[in-house]
Design an enzyme around this catalytic site. Structure first.
Site, mmCIF file in Angstrom:
data_model
loop_
_atom_site.group_PDB
_atom_site.id
_atom_site.type_symbol
_atom_site.label_atom_id
_atom_site.label_comp_id
_atom_site.label_asym_id
_atom_site.label_seq_id
_atom_site.Cartn_x
_atom_site.Cartn_y
_atom_site.Cartn_z
ATOM 1 N N ASN A 112 0.857 -1.202 0.000
ATOM 2 C CA ASN A 112 0.000 0.000 0.000
ATOM 3 C C ASN A 112 0.883 1.238 0.000
ATOM 4 O O ASN A 112 2.017 1.202 0.482
ATOM 5 C CB ASN A 112 -0.883 -0.007 1.257
ATOM 6 C CG ASN A 112 -1.822 1.193 1.301
ATOM 7 O OD1 ASN A 112 -2.423 1.573 0.291
ATOM 8 N ND2 ASN A 112 -1.951 1.812 2.466
ATOM 9 N N HIS A 114 0.866 5.244 1.346
ATOM 10 C CA HIS A 114 0.146 6.127 2.267
ATOM 11 C C HIS A 114 0.798 7.511 2.252
ATOM 12 O O HIS A 114 2.038 7.614 2.314
ATOM 13 C CB HIS A 114 0.179 5.555 3.692
ATOM 14 C CG HIS A 114 -0.549 6.418 4.669
ATOM 15 N ND1 HIS A 114 -1.928 6.534 4.659
ATOM 16 C CD2 HIS A 114 -0.105 7.244 5.651
ATOM 17 C CE1 HIS A 114 -2.294 7.388 5.606
ATOM 18 N NE2 HIS A 114 -1.213 7.835 6.220
ATOM 19 N N SER A 141 4.820 6.802 2.483
ATOM 20 C CA SER A 141 5.367 5.505 2.874
ATOM 21 C C SER A 141 4.748 4.409 2.015
ATOM 22 O O SER A 141 3.534 4.427 1.781
ATOM 23 C CB SER A 141 5.009 5.184 4.337
ATOM 24 O OG SER A 141 5.283 6.267 5.195
ATOM 25 N N ASP A 150 -2.807 1.018 7.753
ATOM 26 C CA ASP A 150 -1.558 1.769 7.554
ATOM 27 C C ASP A 150 -0.503 1.396 8.598
ATOM 28 O O ASP A 150 0.153 2.262 9.183
ATOM 29 C CB ASP A 150 -1.847 3.288 7.604
ATOM 30 C CG ASP A 150 -2.838 3.704 6.532
ATOM 31 O OD1 ASP A 150 -2.827 3.115 5.449
ATOM 32 O OD2 ASP A 150 -3.644 4.613 6.790
HETATM 33 C C1 GRF Z 1 -2.688 8.766 -2.735
HETATM 34 O O1 GRF Z 1 -2.374 9.931 -2.039
HETATM 35 C C2 GRF Z 1 -2.392 7.577 -1.886
HETATM 36 O O2 GRF Z 1 -1.299 7.767 -1.046
HETATM 37 C C3 GRF Z 1 -3.632 7.446 -1.065
HETATM 38 O O3 GRF Z 1 -4.677 7.758 -1.946
HETATM 39 C C4 GRF Z 1 -4.185 8.622 -2.953
HETATM 40 C C5 GRF Z 1 -4.505 7.981 -4.263
HETATM 41 O O4 GRF Z 1 -4.196 8.789 -5.349
HETATM 42 N N1 GRF Z 1 -3.724 6.127 -0.485
HETATM 43 P P1 GRF Z 1 -4.344 8.208 -6.827
HETATM 44 O O5 GRF Z 1 -5.729 7.623 -6.964
HETATM 45 O O6 GRF Z 1 -3.279 7.190 -7.035
HETATM 46 O O7 GRF Z 1 -4.178 9.414 -7.717
#
Ligand code: GRF
Length: 293
Positions: A112, A114, A141, A150
């Protein structure tokens, strides 16, 4: 064989795009086999369809329980050739907690991204929460996913300065946008390591192995047209070579002024390796991929 990858999205899918772009550039040895979303309107699905990648909407509201929803996702992921042995699942803005049943189907194969420096600011508004808190250093991260939100072992992080303007009302958006650009650098890097089998999880720690040494193919043997070897005509050397660190390429579209630090820049040299960020007005804020190649 490229690592079969399933990508789960709920929104715009810019991280999916960065993964696809880095695969195209030959930097990530993976193939996105399927993109799944719990939101039919997620633009990430459109990005996948534009590239003829199977893209399926699976509204979670159509399922009686989380377990039913996740079981169907596992079925679809397997049906597209992504399994726990050679494949991986990348959550790219997927806004659902996964059940233990899902995680048991892909142990240590679900990652994932974050938008905060974990363990600070977990949850759905990582960047905005960091901005309202008034941090001076923010970031993102990539981590393995476990049953807590997370929380799993961190693979790579990158940092960006937070500015006083980020702390103002609505300033979290500007910070999130700067963090997002870093996400697009480190997520493909983490997947590249995973695809090459270079990640090892020891308790909470993720170790990144150096890249394997590669030996150049032997040149064709000229023996058929040359006399037996003598001092005057020695056989061509079979030179061993090492791939130069590719990390620089992951940073091509980074917003900051990064440079590769020499120490540890080759797999055999010792000392800390990593990236240093130069020319930042508010001090030096290193990003620290915990790897040496
Ligand atoms: C990103 O900021 C990611 O870290 C978070 O959700 C957002 C997704 O953005 N989990 P995208 O859909 O990849 O543009």
């Amino acid at each position: 064989m490229p690592m079969p990858l399933a990508v789960l999205v709920s929104g715009g899918g810019s991280n999916l795009q960065s993964i696809l772009d880095k695969i195209d550039a030959g930097l990530v040895d993976a193939e996105v086999r399927v993109v799944l979303s719990n939101k039919a309107e997620a633009y990430g699905l459109t990005r996948a369809r534009q590239r003829n990648i199977p893209a399926l909407a699976l509204p979670h509201t159509a399922f009686a329980t989380r377990q039913d929803f996740d079981a169907e996702m596992v079925r679809l992921i397997h049906a597209h050739g992504v399994d726990a042995t050679t494949g991986a699942i990348a959550l790219a803005g997927f806004m659902r907690m996964l059940t233990p049943e899902f995680l048991r189907a892909f142990p240590h194969r679900v990652v994932n991204i974050h938008p905060a420096l974990l363990p600070s600011f977990p949850g759905t508004h990582g960047a905005a929460d960091a901005a309202s808190y008034g941090v001076r250093l923010a970031g993102c991260s990539v981590h393995f996913v476990d049953e807590i939100m997370d929380h799993g072992p961190v693979i790579i992080q990158a940092a960006v300065p937070a500015l006083p303007s980020d702390w103002e009302e609505g300033g979290g958006e500007a910070l999130a946008a700067r963090i997002l650009k870093l996400e697009h650098c480190i997520y493909p890097q983490a997947l590249a390591w995973l695809a090459k089998g270079r990640l090892k999880v020891q308790d909470r720690h993720v170790l990144v192995a150096p890249p394997p040494r590669r030996i150049a193919a032997a040149p064709p043997c000229p023996a058929w047209r040359a006399p037996p070897w003598s001092r005057a005509s020695s056989p061509p050397e079979h030179k061993a070579w090492q791939a130069a660190p590719k990390f620089r390429a992951f940073l091509a579209d980074c917003p900051l002024n990064w440079s590769w630090r020499g120490a540890g820049a080759t797999p055999r040299s010792s000392g800390p390796a990593g990236l240093i960020q130069k020319g930042v007005r508010h001090g030096a804020f290193p990003a620290f991929p915990n790897a040496n190649g």
